[in-house]
Write an enzyme that holds these catalytic residues in place. Sequence first.
Site, PDB file in Angstrom:
ATOM      1  CE  LYS A   1       2.126   9.600  -4.156  1.00  0.00           C
ATOM      2  NZ  LYS A   1       3.455   8.959  -4.550  1.00  0.00           N
TER       3      LYS A   1
HETATM    4  C1  E4P Z   1       6.041  11.023  -4.173  1.00  0.00           C
HETATM    5  O1  E4P Z   1       4.945  10.657  -3.403  1.00  0.00           O
HETATM    6  C2  E4P Z   1       6.715  10.103  -5.412  1.00  0.00           C
HETATM    7  O2  E4P Z   1       6.608   8.946  -4.797  1.00  0.00           O
HETATM    8  C3  E4P Z   1       8.158  10.499  -5.167  1.00  0.00           C
HETATM    9  O3  E4P Z   1       8.675  11.549  -4.618  1.00  0.00           O
HETATM   10  C4  E4P Z   1       8.585  10.655  -6.794  1.00  0.00           C
HETATM   11  O4  E4P Z   1       9.871  10.949  -6.852  1.00  0.00           O
HETATM   12  P1  E4P Z   1      10.690  10.616  -8.092  1.00  0.00           P
HETATM   13  O5  E4P Z   1      10.677  12.041  -9.011  1.00  0.00           O
HETATM   14  O6  E4P Z   1      12.259  10.557  -7.489  1.00  0.00           O
HETATM   15  O7  E4P Z   1      10.256   9.574  -8.837  1.00  0.00           O
END
Ligand code: E4P
Length: 216
Positions: A84
């Site tokens: 990521k």
């Molecule tokens: C995606 O890969 C992220 O880990 C996640 O969806 C972030 O979500 P949030 O906005 O609920 O923290």
Amino acid sequence: MKIFIDSADVNEIREVASWGILDGVTTNPTLVAKTGREMKECITEIAQIVDGPISVEVISTEHQGMVREAEEWARINPKNITIKIPMTTEGLKAVKILSEKNIKTNVTLIFSPNQALLAAKAGATFVSPFVGRLDDISHFGMEIVSDIVQIYRNYGFLTEIIVASVRNPLHVVEAARMGADIATVPYAVLKQMVSHPLTDIGIKKFFEDYQKIPKK
Ligand code: E4P
């Protein structure tokens, strides 16, 4: 549509994997911190449970550091570990280098169609538009998903769209209607997707009626 779980909790991941519907996992530092576990130990265990893309986030802000971290993480499972990378100019440079090294990338913190366009051009394997966080500030998060789907179709980009920051089952329905490749869904929302009150009422009624059937 593929379904990923947005979690670093191995109990949740193991449970959902047992349902036979799980295609991958996304984590982030916040989710790993919630487990209270050491990160490498946590990711290694997840990689033993799920045979599919497992996103692990880098924390470097410069592309050389991102690439170094990516190579380190990829050693755990070169087929499935997906790096990521935050959507910045340094992130784009890292994506280009990692795509040439055949290391999968997931460009994260995407909040606009242009960011998704650039990530795809740099060679991202996945992009993650964060729909819930846009909704939180009164923008329709799913609108950017619809735009990204159209842009990628127009030009035949192979980058897959992960609808992320999912807050409720309707986000998943909309993702599927729009033709997004993947939704990454928190455990609580996955459980909501399974349930329907009429299913529960139906099970109860069938059980009660079964009791009325004469037994030999
Ligand atoms: C995606 O890969 C992220 O880990 C996640 O969806 C972030 O979500 P949030 O906005 O609920 O923290």
